[in-house]
Write a protein that holds these residues in place. Structure first.
Motif, PDB file in Angstrom:
ATOM      1  N   ASP A 147       0.966  -1.087  -0.130  1.00  0.00           N
ATOM      2  CA  ASP A 147       0.036  -0.086   0.023  1.00  0.00           C
ATOM      3  C   ASP A 147       0.823   1.251   0.195  1.00  0.00           C
ATOM      4  OD1 ASP A 147      -2.783   1.266   0.274  1.00  0.00           O
ATOM      5  OD2 ASP A 147      -1.837   1.841   2.130  1.00  0.00           O
ATOM      6  N   GLY A 148       1.815   1.150   0.766  1.00  0.00           N
ATOM      7  CA  GLY A 148       2.700   2.230   0.924  1.00  0.00           C
ATOM      8  C   GLY A 148       3.472   2.694  -0.475  1.00  0.00           C
ATOM      9  N   ALA A 149       3.951   1.535  -1.138  1.00  0.00           N
ATOM     10  CA  ALA A 149       4.605   1.553  -2.361  1.00  0.00           C
ATOM     11  C   ALA A 149       3.607   2.135  -3.747  1.00  0.00           C
ATOM     12  CB  ALA A 149       5.080   0.282  -2.731  1.00  0.00           C
ATOM     13  N   LEU A 150       2.575   1.676  -3.593  1.00  0.00           N
ATOM     14  CA  LEU A 150       1.292   2.158  -4.356  1.00  0.00           C
ATOM     15  C   LEU A 150       1.201   3.676  -4.190  1.00  0.00           C
ATOM     16  CD1 LEU A 150      -0.815  -1.094  -4.853  1.00  0.00           C
ATOM     17  CD2 LEU A 150       0.573   0.054  -6.265  1.00  0.00           C
ATOM     18  N   ARG A 151       0.985   4.040  -2.895  1.00  0.00           N
ATOM     19  CA  ARG A 151       0.614   5.343  -2.686  1.00  0.00           C
ATOM     20  C   ARG A 151       1.965   6.579  -2.786  1.00  0.00           C
ATOM     21  NH1 ARG A 151      -4.299   6.089   0.397  1.00  0.00           N
ATOM     22  NH2 ARG A 151      -4.903   4.226   1.005  1.00  0.00           N
ATOM     23  N   SER A 152       2.958   5.936  -2.942  1.00  0.00           N
ATOM     24  CA  SER A 152       4.228   6.825  -2.975  1.00  0.00           C
ATOM     25  C   SER A 152       4.192   7.391  -4.362  1.00  0.00           C
ATOM     26  CB  SER A 152       5.620   5.951  -2.658  1.00  0.00           C
ATOM     27  OG  SER A 152       5.837   5.007  -3.717  1.00  0.00           O
ATOM     28  N   GLY A 153       5.080   8.573  -4.527  1.00  0.00           N
ATOM     29  CA  GLY A 153       5.244   9.239  -5.676  1.00  0.00           C
ATOM     30  C   GLY A 153       6.098   8.442  -6.692  1.00  0.00           C
ATOM     31  N   THR A 154       6.682   7.462  -6.289  1.00  0.00           N
ATOM     32  CA  THR A 154       7.627   6.777  -7.014  1.00  0.00           C
ATOM     33  C   THR A 154       7.007   6.030  -8.165  1.00  0.00           C
ATOM     34  OG1 THR A 154       7.826   5.010  -5.641  1.00  0.00           O
ATOM     35  CG2 THR A 154       9.473   6.722  -5.481  1.00  0.00           C
ATOM     36  N   THR A 155       5.733   5.659  -8.014  1.00  0.00           N
ATOM     37  CA  THR A 155       5.133   4.877  -8.981  1.00  0.00           C
ATOM     38  C   THR A 155       4.988   5.483 -10.332  1.00  0.00           C
ATOM     39  OG1 THR A 155       2.683   5.928  -8.572  1.00  0.00           O
ATOM     40  CG2 THR A 155       3.544   3.907  -7.037  1.00  0.00           C
ATOM     41  N   ALA A 156       5.147   6.795 -10.564  1.00  0.00           N
ATOM     42  CA  ALA A 156       4.978   7.056 -11.800  1.00  0.00           C
ATOM     43  C   ALA A 156       6.428   6.570 -12.625  1.00  0.00           C
ATOM     44  CB  ALA A 156       5.081   8.671 -11.885  1.00  0.00           C
ATOM     45  N   LYS A 157       7.514   6.341 -12.073  1.00  0.00           N
ATOM     46  CA  LYS A 157       8.477   5.739 -12.601  1.00  0.00           C
ATOM     47  C   LYS A 157       8.455   4.026 -12.960  1.00  0.00           C
ATOM     48  CE  LYS A 157      11.276   8.891  -9.997  1.00  0.00           C
ATOM     49  NZ  LYS A 157      12.526   9.152  -9.120  1.00  0.00           N
ATOM     50  N   TRP A 158       7.524   3.406 -12.442  1.00  0.00           N
ATOM     51  CA  TRP A 158       7.445   1.965 -12.657  1.00  0.00           C
ATOM     52  C   TRP A 158       6.526   1.776 -13.825  1.00  0.00           C
ATOM     53  CZ3 TRP A 158       5.758   0.786  -7.064  1.00  0.00           C
ATOM     54  CH2 TRP A 158       6.465   1.057  -6.133  1.00  0.00           C
ATOM     55  N   SER A 159       6.881   0.665 -14.399  1.00  0.00           N
ATOM     56  CA  SER A 159       6.179   0.198 -15.505  1.00  0.00           C
ATOM     57  C   SER A 159       4.534  -0.229 -15.415  1.00  0.00           C
ATOM     58  CB  SER A 159       7.264  -0.947 -16.398  1.00  0.00           C
ATOM     59  OG  SER A 159       6.779  -2.280 -15.309  1.00  0.00           O
ATOM     60  N   LYS A 160       3.957  -0.224 -16.350  1.00  0.00           N
ATOM     61  CA  LYS A 160       2.597  -0.949 -16.181  1.00  0.00           C
ATOM     62  C   LYS A 160       2.764  -2.229 -15.372  1.00  0.00           C
ATOM     63  CE  LYS A 160      -1.642  -1.717 -18.675  1.00  0.00           C
ATOM     64  NZ  LYS A 160      -2.483  -1.569 -20.028  1.00  0.00           N
ATOM     65  N   TYR A 161       3.714  -3.188 -15.995  1.00  0.00           N
ATOM     66  CA  TYR A 161       3.701  -4.431 -15.418  1.00  0.00           C
ATOM     67  C   TYR A 161       4.071  -4.415 -13.980  1.00  0.00           C
ATOM     68  CZ  TYR A 161       5.840  -9.200 -14.637  1.00  0.00           C
ATOM     69  OH  TYR A 161       5.912 -10.215 -14.163  1.00  0.00           O
ATOM     70  N   THR A 162       5.146  -3.577 -13.449  1.00  0.00           N
ATOM     71  CA  THR A 162       5.337  -3.560 -11.876  1.00  0.00           C
ATOM     72  C   THR A 162       4.117  -3.344 -11.270  1.00  0.00           C
ATOM     73  OG1 THR A 162       7.704  -3.079 -12.573  1.00  0.00           O
ATOM     74  CG2 THR A 162       6.856  -2.466 -10.364  1.00  0.00           C
ATOM     75  N   MET A 163       3.375  -2.368 -11.785  1.00  0.00           N
ATOM     76  CA  MET A 163       1.975  -1.999 -11.113  1.00  0.00           C
ATOM     77  C   MET A 163       1.157  -2.994 -10.743  1.00  0.00           C
ATOM     78  SD  MET A 163       2.498   1.378 -10.124  1.00  0.00           S
ATOM     79  CE  MET A 163       0.737   1.682  -9.634  1.00  0.00           C
ATOM     80  N   LEU A 164       1.029  -3.463 -12.137  1.00  0.00           N
ATOM     81  CA  LEU A 164       0.056  -4.845 -12.069  1.00  0.00           C
ATOM     82  C   LEU A 164       0.608  -5.971 -11.093  1.00  0.00           C
ATOM     83  CD1 LEU A 164      -0.923  -5.168 -15.753  1.00  0.00           C
ATOM     84  CD2 LEU A 164      -2.400  -4.304 -14.052  1.00  0.00           C
ATOM     85  N   CYS A 165       1.684  -5.969 -10.994  1.00  0.00           N
ATOM     86  CA  CYS A 165       2.357  -7.044 -10.229  1.00  0.00           C
ATOM     87  C   CYS A 165       2.068  -6.596  -8.650  1.00  0.00           C
ATOM     88  CB  CYS A 165       3.718  -7.208 -10.130  1.00  0.00           C
ATOM     89  SG  CYS A 165       4.371  -8.250 -11.825  1.00  0.00           S
ATOM     90  N   LEU A 166       2.234  -5.360  -8.332  1.00  0.00           N
ATOM     91  CA  LEU A 166       1.980  -5.017  -6.920  1.00  0.00           C
ATOM     92  C   LEU A 166       0.518  -5.251  -6.574  1.00  0.00           C
ATOM     93  CD1 LEU A 166       4.106  -1.834  -6.896  1.00  0.00           C
ATOM     94  CD2 LEU A 166       4.194  -3.604  -5.251  1.00  0.00           C
ATOM     95  N   HIS A 167      -0.365  -4.639  -7.529  1.00  0.00           N
ATOM     96  CA  HIS A 167      -2.019  -4.937  -7.291  1.00  0.00           C
ATOM     97  C   HIS A 167      -2.263  -6.375  -7.252  1.00  0.00           C
ATOM     98  CE1 HIS A 167      -3.325  -0.807  -7.676  1.00  0.00           C
ATOM     99  NE2 HIS A 167      -2.408  -0.522  -8.608  1.00  0.00           N
TER     100      HIS A 167
END
Length: 61
Positions: free
Chosen positions: A16-36
């Motif tokens: 949750d902290g990682a998803l809410r942080s400002g660094t998510t803009a730097k992550w790929s769509k794949y990384t975001m999906l993996c976190l979700h």
């Protein structure tokens, strides 16, 4: 089982902290999906622990 439940809660908090942080803009769509998906898996683990605990209590050799 308590360790599994607390571990799932800790992982959920970190994700949750990682998803809410400002660094998510730097992550790929794949990384975001993996976190979700990881967060979804952790919530299933936390919901399953009480059922597993009940099964273990009823188990007889």
């Amino acid at each position: 089982m308590d360790l599994v439940k607390s571990g799932a809660a800790d992982a959920d908090t970190k994700i949750d902290g990682a998803l809410r942080s400002g660094t998510t803009a730097k992550w790929s769509k794949y990384t975001m999906l993996c976190l979700h998906y990881c967060r979804e898996d952790q919530s299933h683990v936390a919901r399953t622990v009480p059922e597993c605990r009940a099964l273990v209590r009823e188990y007889k050799i």
